[in-house]
Motif scaffolding. Structure first.
Motif, PDB file in Angstrom:
ATOM      1  N   GLY A  25       2.278   8.182   3.333  1.00 39.60           N
ATOM      2  CA  GLY A  25       2.517   8.664   2.363  1.00 39.60           C
ATOM      3  C   GLY A  25       2.820   7.967   1.356  1.00 39.60           C
ATOM      4  O   GLY A  25       2.266   7.785   0.099  1.00 39.60           O
ATOM      5  N   LEU A  26       3.613   6.711   1.466  1.00 42.52           N
ATOM      6  CA  LEU A  26       3.526   5.689   0.546  1.00 42.52           C
ATOM      7  C   LEU A  26       2.398   4.898   0.063  1.00 42.52           C
ATOM      8  O   LEU A  26       1.948   4.714  -0.978  1.00 42.52           O
ATOM      9  CB  LEU A  26       4.475   4.590   0.874  1.00 42.52           C
ATOM     10  CG  LEU A  26       4.919   3.268   0.230  1.00 42.52           C
ATOM     11  CD1 LEU A  26       5.513   3.827  -0.788  1.00 42.52           C
ATOM     12  CD2 LEU A  26       5.403   2.083   1.022  1.00 42.52           C
ATOM     13  N   PHE A  27       1.681   4.624   1.098  1.00 43.31           N
ATOM     14  CA  PHE A  27       0.191   3.975   0.802  1.00 43.31           C
ATOM     15  C   PHE A  27      -0.621   5.000   0.350  1.00 43.31           C
ATOM     16  O   PHE A  27      -1.705   4.546  -0.508  1.00 43.31           O
ATOM     17  CB  PHE A  27      -0.377   3.429   2.035  1.00 43.31           C
ATOM     18  CG  PHE A  27       0.093   2.091   2.358  1.00 43.31           C
ATOM     19  CD1 PHE A  27      -0.470   0.826   1.681  1.00 43.31           C
ATOM     20  CD2 PHE A  27       1.121   1.781   3.141  1.00 43.31           C
ATOM     21  CE1 PHE A  27       0.218  -0.381   1.930  1.00 43.31           C
ATOM     22  CE2 PHE A  27       1.539   0.603   3.506  1.00 43.31           C
ATOM     23  CZ  PHE A  27       1.018  -0.604   2.813  1.00 43.31           C
ATOM     24  N   SER A  28      -0.605   6.218   0.455  1.00 43.45           N
ATOM     25  CA  SER A  28      -1.688   7.416  -0.403  1.00 43.45           C
ATOM     26  C   SER A  28      -1.076   7.181  -1.580  1.00 43.45           C
ATOM     27  O   SER A  28      -1.989   7.296  -2.953  1.00 43.45           O
ATOM     28  CB  SER A  28      -1.232   8.697   0.017  1.00 43.45           C
ATOM     29  OG  SER A  28      -1.965   9.632  -0.752  1.00 43.45           O
ATOM     30  N   LEU A  29       0.058   7.245  -1.993  1.00 45.46           N
ATOM     31  CA  LEU A  29       0.552   7.003  -3.530  1.00 45.46           C
ATOM     32  C   LEU A  29       0.202   5.664  -4.032  1.00 45.46           C
ATOM     33  O   LEU A  29      -0.293   5.780  -5.269  1.00 45.46           O
ATOM     34  CB  LEU A  29       2.248   7.142  -3.602  1.00 45.46           C
ATOM     35  CG  LEU A  29       2.802   8.391  -3.257  1.00 45.46           C
ATOM     36  CD1 LEU A  29       4.363   8.479  -3.328  1.00 45.46           C
ATOM     37  CD2 LEU A  29       2.434   9.657  -4.380  1.00 45.46           C
ATOM     38  N   LEU A  30       0.290   4.488  -3.682  1.00 43.27           N
ATOM     39  CA  LEU A  30      -0.269   3.505  -3.928  1.00 43.27           C
ATOM     40  C   LEU A  30      -1.755   3.254  -4.279  1.00 43.27           C
ATOM     41  O   LEU A  30      -1.971   2.985  -5.293  1.00 43.27           O
ATOM     42  CB  LEU A  30       0.195   2.159  -2.994  1.00 43.27           C
ATOM     43  CG  LEU A  30       1.716   1.966  -2.809  1.00 43.27           C
ATOM     44  CD1 LEU A  30       1.909   0.883  -1.686  1.00 43.27           C
ATOM     45  CD2 LEU A  30       2.411   1.179  -4.265  1.00 43.27           C
ATOM     46  N   HIS A  31      -2.608   3.843  -3.342  1.00 42.24           N
ATOM     47  CA  HIS A  31      -3.852   3.854  -3.379  1.00 42.24           C
ATOM     48  C   HIS A  31      -4.247   5.027  -4.529  1.00 42.24           C
ATOM     49  O   HIS A  31      -5.435   4.807  -4.933  1.00 42.24           O
ATOM     50  CB  HIS A  31      -4.793   4.221  -2.304  1.00 42.24           C
ATOM     51  CG  HIS A  31      -4.934   2.733  -1.518  1.00 42.24           C
ATOM     52  ND1 HIS A  31      -5.403   1.706  -1.884  1.00 42.24           N
ATOM     53  CD2 HIS A  31      -4.160   2.495  -0.287  1.00 42.24           C
ATOM     54  CE1 HIS A  31      -5.443   0.848  -0.939  1.00 42.24           C
ATOM     55  NE2 HIS A  31      -4.750   0.961  -0.079  1.00 42.24           N
ATOM     56  N   ALA A  32      -3.496   5.807  -4.680  1.00 42.57           N
ATOM     57  CA  ALA A  32      -3.843   6.817  -5.783  1.00 42.57           C
ATOM     58  C   ALA A  32      -3.357   6.463  -7.470  1.00 42.57           C
ATOM     59  O   ALA A  32      -3.558   6.847  -8.266  1.00 42.57           O
ATOM     60  CB  ALA A  32      -2.909   7.931  -5.635  1.00 42.57           C
ATOM     61  N   VAL A  41      -2.046  -2.725  -4.823  1.00 44.45           N
ATOM     62  CA  VAL A  41      -3.260  -2.270  -4.084  1.00 44.45           C
ATOM     63  C   VAL A  41      -4.163  -1.694  -5.154  1.00 44.45           C
ATOM     64  O   VAL A  41      -3.802  -1.229  -6.184  1.00 44.45           O
ATOM     65  CB  VAL A  41      -2.912  -1.488  -3.042  1.00 44.45           C
ATOM     66  CG1 VAL A  41      -2.029  -2.015  -2.008  1.00 44.45           C
ATOM     67  CG2 VAL A  41      -2.155   0.106  -3.683  1.00 44.45           C
ATOM     68  N   PRO A  42      -5.573  -1.771  -4.852  1.00 42.46           N
ATOM     69  CA  PRO A  42      -6.542  -1.152  -5.851  1.00 42.46           C
ATOM     70  C   PRO A  42      -6.307   0.480  -5.926  1.00 42.46           C
ATOM     71  O   PRO A  42      -6.173   1.135  -4.698  1.00 42.46           O
ATOM     72  CB  PRO A  42      -7.620  -1.663  -5.161  1.00 42.46           C
ATOM     73  CG  PRO A  42      -7.446  -1.759  -3.631  1.00 42.46           C
ATOM     74  CD  PRO A  42      -6.261  -2.372  -3.585  1.00 42.46           C
ATOM     75  N   THR A  43      -6.782   0.957  -6.801  1.00 40.29           N
ATOM     76  CA  THR A  43      -6.765   2.574  -6.829  1.00 40.29           C
ATOM     77  C   THR A  43      -7.999   2.945  -6.252  1.00 40.29           C
ATOM     78  O   THR A  43      -9.124   2.588  -6.951  1.00 40.29           O
ATOM     79  CB  THR A  43      -6.769   2.950  -8.169  1.00 40.29           C
ATOM     80  OG1 THR A  43      -5.323   2.373  -8.885  1.00 40.29           O
ATOM     81  CG2 THR A  43      -6.680   4.420  -8.359  1.00 40.29           C
ATOM     82  N   LEU A  44      -8.052   3.821  -5.324  1.00 38.60           N
ATOM     83  CA  LEU A  44      -9.181   4.330  -4.457  1.00 38.60           C
ATOM     84  C   LEU A  44      -8.933   5.431  -3.916  1.00 38.60           C
ATOM     85  O   LEU A  44      -8.130   5.803  -2.976  1.00 38.60           O
ATOM     86  CB  LEU A  44      -9.468   3.102  -3.137  1.00 38.60           C
ATOM     87  CG  LEU A  44      -9.739   1.823  -3.576  1.00 38.60           C
ATOM     88  CD1 LEU A  44      -9.870   0.792  -2.196  1.00 38.60           C
ATOM     89  CD2 LEU A  44     -11.015   1.644  -4.277  1.00 38.60           C
ATOM     90  N   ALA A  48      -6.826   6.837  -0.623  1.00 40.32           N
ATOM     91  CA  ALA A  48      -5.567   7.703  -1.079  1.00 40.32           C
ATOM     92  C   ALA A  48      -5.732   8.917  -0.264  1.00 40.32           C
ATOM     93  O   ALA A  48      -4.778   9.260   0.473  1.00 40.32           O
ATOM     94  CB  ALA A  48      -5.335   7.891  -2.472  1.00 40.32           C
ATOM     95  N   ALA A  49      -7.023   9.542  -0.202  1.00 43.01           N
ATOM     96  CA  ALA A  49      -7.064  10.987   0.259  1.00 43.01           C
ATOM     97  C   ALA A  49      -6.849  10.654   1.941  1.00 43.01           C
ATOM     98  O   ALA A  49      -6.186  11.743   2.516  1.00 43.01           O
ATOM     99  CB  ALA A  49      -8.270  11.552  -0.083  1.00 43.01           C
ATOM    100  N   PHE A  50      -7.313   9.792   2.440  1.00 42.60           N
ATOM    101  CA  PHE A  50      -7.186   9.543   3.846  1.00 42.60           C
ATOM    102  C   PHE A  50      -5.690   9.527   4.383  1.00 42.60           C
ATOM    103  O   PHE A  50      -5.274   9.796   5.089  1.00 42.60           O
ATOM    104  CB  PHE A  50      -8.246   8.240   4.238  1.00 42.60           C
ATOM    105  CG  PHE A  50      -7.695   7.824   5.668  1.00 42.60           C
ATOM    106  CD1 PHE A  50      -8.282   8.365   6.866  1.00 42.60           C
ATOM    107  CD2 PHE A  50      -6.971   6.539   5.759  1.00 42.60           C
ATOM    108  CE1 PHE A  50      -7.670   7.941   7.974  1.00 42.60           C
ATOM    109  CE2 PHE A  50      -6.522   6.104   6.965  1.00 42.60           C
ATOM    110  CZ  PHE A  50      -6.996   6.670   8.235  1.00 42.60           C
ATOM    111  N   TYR A  51      -5.090   8.592   3.555  1.00 37.03           N
ATOM    112  CA  TYR A  51      -3.660   8.283   3.736  1.00 37.03           C
ATOM    113  C   TYR A  51      -2.798   9.531   3.731  1.00 37.03           C
ATOM    114  O   TYR A  51      -1.894   9.854   4.335  1.00 37.03           O
ATOM    115  CB  TYR A  51      -3.190   7.166   3.004  1.00 37.03           C
ATOM    116  CG  TYR A  51      -3.468   5.732   3.327  1.00 37.03           C
ATOM    117  CD1 TYR A  51      -3.362   5.266   4.780  1.00 37.03           C
ATOM    118  CD2 TYR A  51      -4.149   4.692   2.743  1.00 37.03           C
ATOM    119  CE1 TYR A  51      -3.765   4.071   5.020  1.00 37.03           C
ATOM    120  CE2 TYR A  51      -4.392   3.272   3.204  1.00 37.03           C
ATOM    121  CZ  TYR A  51      -4.348   3.103   4.339  1.00 37.03           C
ATOM    122  OH  TYR A  51      -4.790   1.876   4.686  1.00 37.03           O
TER     123      TYR A  51
END
Length: 128
Positions: A25-32, A41-44, A48-51
Motif C-alpha cells: 500500500g505504501l509503495f502504491s501511494l509512492l508510485h502514484a 520513486v518515479p510516478t508510474l 502503482a496499480a500493481f502495488y
C-alpha cells in the motif's frame, strides 16, 4: 469445511500478510505520486496499480487468516505465489533504470518463506 486452528500458522502467515499489505500500500501511494518524504520513486501508474492490487490481496489474506476462514489458506497460496513471481520478475524490469534488485530479491525470499509455511503439512492438533 476445515478451518485453521494452528496458532503459529495464523500468527506467521497473518502477520506477514498484514505487513505485506501495508508495504505494498505504501509503495502504491509512492508510485502514484504521493510524496511521503521517505524515498524518491518515479510516478508510474501501472506500478502503482500493481502495488495497490497486491495490497488488497494481502489485506484479504490477513483478514481470512486472522478470522480463520476456510478459504484463507488457498487464497494465501495464490497471493504469496503471485507476489513471489512478481518479485523475482521485477529486477529484470528495473535493471535498465539503475534500480538495485536487492529489495525485490529480499522480498522474494520473504514470500518464499511464507509459501513454504503455507505448503507445509499441518502440525498435530491443527488442521489448516
Amino acid at each position: 469445511m476445515k478451518t485453521m486452528s494452528n496458532r503459529l500458522f495464523v500468527v506467521m502467515v497473518g502477520s506477514l500478510a498484514a505487513v505485506s499489505a501495508a508495504g505494498f500500500g505504501l509503495f502504491s501511494l509512492l508510485h502514484a505520486g504521493v510524496d511521503l518524504g521517505l524515498v524518491d520513486v518515479p510516478t508510474l501508474a501501472p506500478v502503482a496499480a500493481f502495488y495497490g492490487v497486491s495490497a488488497v490481496g494481502f489485506a484479504v489474506v490477513a483478514y481470512g487468516v486472522f478470522g480463520r476462514r476456510s478459504w484463507a489458506k488457498k487464497t494465501a497460496m495464490i497471493v504469496f505465489g503471485a507476489a513471489l513471481v512478481a518479485m523475482l520478475w521485477r529486477p529484470a524490469i528495473v535493471a535498465d533504470h539503475g534500480v538495485s534488485s536487492l529489495p525485490f530479491l529480499a522480498s522474494a525470499l520473504v514470500f518464499a518463506i511464507g509459501l513454504a509455511v503455507l505448503l507445509s503439512p499441518p502440525r498435530r492438533g491443527g488442521s489448516l
